[in-house]
Design an enzyme around this catalytic site. Structure first.
Site, PDB file in Angstrom:
ATOM      1  N   MET B   1      -6.003   4.650   3.940  1.00 25.28           N
ATOM      2  CA  MET B   1      -6.598   3.470   3.327  1.00 25.28           C
ATOM      3  C   MET B   1      -6.564   2.267   4.262  1.00 25.28           C
ATOM      4  SD  MET B   1      -3.489   3.180   0.716  1.00 25.28           S
ATOM      5  CE  MET B   1      -3.559   5.004   0.802  1.00 25.28           C
ATOM      6  N   PRO B   2      -7.439   2.293   5.269  1.00 21.64           N
ATOM      7  CA  PRO B   2      -7.459   1.158   6.207  1.00 21.64           C
ATOM      8  C   PRO B   2      -7.765  -0.152   5.485  1.00 21.64           C
ATOM      9  CG  PRO B   2      -8.720   3.003   7.076  1.00 21.64           C
ATOM     10  CD  PRO B   2      -8.408   3.333   5.651  1.00 21.64           C
ATOM     11  N   ILE B   3      -7.032  -1.179   5.868  1.00 23.05           N
ATOM     12  CA  ILE B   3      -7.248  -2.521   5.336  1.00 23.05           C
ATOM     13  C   ILE B   3      -7.637  -3.420   6.501  1.00 23.05           C
ATOM     14  CG2 ILE B   3      -6.194  -4.507   4.184  1.00 23.05           C
ATOM     15  CD1 ILE B   3      -4.177  -2.504   2.930  1.00 23.05           C
TER      16      ILE B   3
END
Lengths: 61, 61, 61, 61, 61, 61
Positions: B1-3
């Site tokens: 879940m890249p932010i």
């Protein structure tokens, strides 16, 4: 390219930020041995209702 | 879940953010091999008085 | 001076970061109308035990 | 309770951080009119492969 | 001195933040074994146009 | 999609993070009225030499 972020309670004047930006930049240049124009600073003005300490919002302290 | 967080000078339009959000997401999907719906992006609109470079606020440059 | 921060699960290669840094920079230049050399990117490699979704650490999912 | 975050290329010594922490704290106390023990500082040591400027990782510059 | 940052869609009331600040602080005290008055919390209220998922701004979803 | 970031002194075990991630997520779900699977948490383990209070690094306190 040091990036310095300052989160503080809102209400500081532009003049206060102006001076702090200058002083922090000088401190980074002196201690971290970089050129001034590589130092970036970001301020975040935090509303009282968005800061909490010890489980209490700043507006309740 | 890249932010992905983007801090940039305020004043960009919704349409500019819309397109940049799309392009950054595509870039993350392509290069980091994740599904698009796991990519989150946050924009922070920085006022001119809250950004400094080389010890000078943006409003003074 | 847009500052882009990417937090993603650790394990990406230098080559993956190299390409993503290029693509994100191109996207910012195109959509936010700034020169490339003003775009900074920071990656944070997040260990599996330091990311959680839905109350579960990534190592438990 | 100002929170100052410093992201800089890894490799700085403890002594460099010690002095910078002192100088930044002094600057915040002086300009933002807070007591020293309310000023927190966090350093993030950024690997060369995790910083990019103008679309190029620091290791490629 | 744990620092907890919460970024969430704007629109939450002060009362919601008040309760969440209390609950998060309790959780940190219990699990990380620190005194409550060392736990700081910062909220960032994110406008709908500043959050994207899967390449789409929240206002377009 | 609330994003919660926790910066704390390094040394916490995986089990401590596991429990805190669960408790913080429950707190966000209860107070901010979102589904659990939309809550993301990131931990940053801060070395003692990277945290300062009152102008002193944690290793010097």
């Amino acid at each position: 390219m040091p990036i310095v972020t300052v989160r503080a309670l809102e209400g500081r004047t532009v003049e206060q930020k102006r001076k702090l930006a200058k002083d922090i930049t000088d401190a980074v240049v002196k201690n971290f041995d970089v050129e001034a124009d590589r130092v970036l600073i970001n301020f975040f003005d935090m509303p009282k209702q968005n800061i909490a300490k010890a489980g209490k919002l700043n507006i309740d302290q």
